[in-house]
Design an enzyme around this catalytic site. Structure first.
Site, PDB file in Angstrom:
ATOM      1  N   TRP A   1       0.792  -1.221   0.000  1.00 20.77           N
ATOM      2  CA  TRP A   1       0.000   0.000   0.000  1.00 20.77           C
ATOM      3  C   TRP A   1       0.828   1.277   0.000  1.00 20.77           C
ATOM      4  CZ3 TRP A   1       1.709   2.828   3.985  1.00 20.77           C
ATOM      5  CH2 TRP A   1       2.278   2.145   5.064  1.00 20.77           C
TER       6      TRP A   1
ATOM      7  N   GLU B   1      10.866  -8.356  -2.212  1.00 19.07           N
ATOM      8  CA  GLU B   1      11.407  -7.089  -1.714  1.00 19.07           C
ATOM      9  C   GLU B   1      10.804  -6.854  -0.344  1.00 19.07           C
ATOM     10  OE1 GLU B   1      11.210  -2.703  -1.336  1.00 19.07           O
ATOM     11  OE2 GLU B   1      10.685  -3.074  -3.434  1.00 19.07           O
TER      12      GLU B   1
ATOM     13  N   CYS C   1      10.141   1.775   1.617  1.00 14.42           N
ATOM     14  CA  CYS C   1      11.063   0.660   1.841  1.00 14.42           C
ATOM     15  C   CYS C   1      12.512   1.134   1.841  1.00 14.42           C
ATOM     16  CB  CYS C   1      10.868  -0.407   0.764  1.00 14.42           C
ATOM     17  SG  CYS C   1       9.234  -1.160   0.764  1.00 14.42           S
TER      18      CYS C   1
END
Length: 461
Positions: A132, A230, A264
């Site tokens: 998201w 990932e 990330c």
């Protein structure tokens, strides 16, 4: 039939409600994808590129709609959400441009009496599980190259951002891509695991938590299929004493706090040469104080809520634990009325007097907090940057490009930056080491994980 709800971080209201797929719908989707892929693989790469380009055109033509939906689904400030649509287009166009060369047969040197080459064959049906936090840019990393390589794609998006999957598939339909080639499924985690184990799935791409990555490995164990994982990071930056401080502060702080720190590859640890440490902290705190925490639908807001109250409380807990262990918090949360326990709105924070015994220096925070430590040498900085279970990206800020490149080479990361951070160049391989995952997406190399080599050895009669 199970119902999934998307609670907007803007005000806690139910923004989207969808029925999750039942067993019959899942079976129909898998069968349709398997059948359609047999035709899609025979479509020329050039025609796939044309259709993918038309899909991108259709998608970006509804930019304003996507921006508003992004804001309400995951809290991105409306003033910044348009960048996600631009990033989607940049990455998609780059992969489309690379595809003909990257997917062309590998011709070998002449050998009298023989013709030899290696063709890149599609894998089959790819299941892509997207998060998201950057819902379009992470999804497009896998969806577009998988389609260009001749695979059919089933997209399972986060329950926080289900409209993103729907909008991408709508654009594909409008472009003329056959229905079964690109579909979405809203489904439970348990059903997603079962689909991963289905023999018709030949590839799984997952972006998310380390725990989620382990689930993918378990669900696909023994099937020997390609997986791309990932799994985030605890990315670090090192600011050397020779930098232009204003430029370095702006670059590294934006890398830490854009998207409320929910990236990330966002910077969560900063190491600063001791001679400029105090000056760096003073400027960084001033930079933080100009952020405007507020309702993301307001164009003046530059720091929106995190995705949900539980995520905000997790970061609050990290900060409180660090302070209890001796850290100094430079921002008074009381100056931000919206920031309170149980709320998705969270004041930005900068911590000093930290060390690697603290969770805030080891565990992924995924929120608007950064910890800053002084160092006395390049060697100390590199050792501390590498002292992490993660290895997605790392950044060196310096005026000495040669020294910066040499230091970047020593980082245990998938992408090493010098004088920038928190950026994904679609022409470079996107990959991680250690708990940040495995596999490669984007760049010409990314197509290798979406195809299998098939050798042709022809003896002339």
């Amino acid at each position: 039939m199970a119902i999934q709800q998307t609670l907007s971080p803007v005000d806690g209201s139910v923004y989207v409600e969808r029925e999750q797929a039942d067993a019959e719908q899942i079976e129909r989707t898998l069968a349709l994808a398997t059948d359609a892929q047999k035709r899609w693989r025979d479509v020329s790469v050039e025609q796939r590129c044309r259709l993918a380009s038309a899909m991108v055109d259709a998608f970006i033509s509804r930019r304003d709609q996507h921006v508003e939906e992004l804001c309400w689904q995951m809290g991105r400030p409306i003033a910044q959400a348009g960048g996600e649509i631009g990033g989607f287009e940049e990455r998609a166009r780059a992969m489309i441009e690379m595809a003909p060369g990257a997917l062309s047969p590998l011709r070998l040197g002449d050998k009298p009496g023989f013709t030899r080459y290696i063709r890149r064959e599609p894998l089959g049906v790819s299941l892509i599980v997207a998060p998201w936090n950057f819902p379009y840019m992470t999804a497009v990393n896998a969806v577009i190259p998988a389609l260009l390589a001749g695979n059919a794609v089933i997209l399972k998006h986060s329950a926080q951002t289900p409209l993103c999957a729907e909008r991408m598939v709508e654009a594909a339909r409008e472009a003329g891509i056959e229905e079964g080639v690109f579909q979405f499924l809203h489904m439970s985690h348990a059903d997603a695991e079962q689909v991963m184990g289905d023999p018709r799935i030949a590839h799984v791409s997952f972006t998310g938590s380390v725990a989620g990555g382990r689930t993918v490995e378990q669900a696909t164990a023994g099937r020997f299929i390609a997986t791309a994982l990932e799994l985030g990071g605890k990315d670090a930056a090192y600011v050397r004493g020779d930098v232009d401080l204003d430029s370095a502060v702006d670059g590294v702080m934006d890398g830490a706090f854009f998207n409320s720190g929910q990236s990330c590859c966002g910077i969560e640890r900063i190491y600063v040469e001791r001679a400029i440490f105090d000056d760096f902290v003073a400027r960084a705190v001033a930079w933080l104080k100009q952020l405007k925490l507020g309702n993301p639908t307001d164009p003046v807001t530059t720091l929106g809520p995190v995705v949900k109250p539980a995520a905000a409380d997790f970061v609050r807990g990290q900060v409180e634990a660090a302070v209890a262990a001796g850290a100094r918090a430079w921002i008074d949360p009381g100056e931000y009325p919206l920031s309170r326990p149980g709320s998705a709105y969270l004041a930005p924070q900068l911590l000093t007097d930290v060390d690697h015994s603290m969770a805030v220096m080891q565990e992924e925070s995924f929120g608007p907090v950064v910890a800053v430590m002084p160092v006395d040498s390049d060697d100390e900085a590199i050792a501390l940057m590498n002292d992490s279970a993660f290895g997605l990206t790392g950044a060196i800020f310096t005026r000495d490009l040669e020294a910066g490149e040499a230091l970047a080479a020593r980082l245990d990361v998938g992408t090493a930056f010098v004088n920038r951070c928190d950026y994904l160049d679609p022409e470079l391989a996107w990959t991680g080491v250690k708990l940040s995952g495995r596999g490669c997406s984007l760049s010409r190399l990314g197509f290798d994980s979406l195809t299998r080599p098939k050798s042709f050895h022809l003896k002339h009669p």
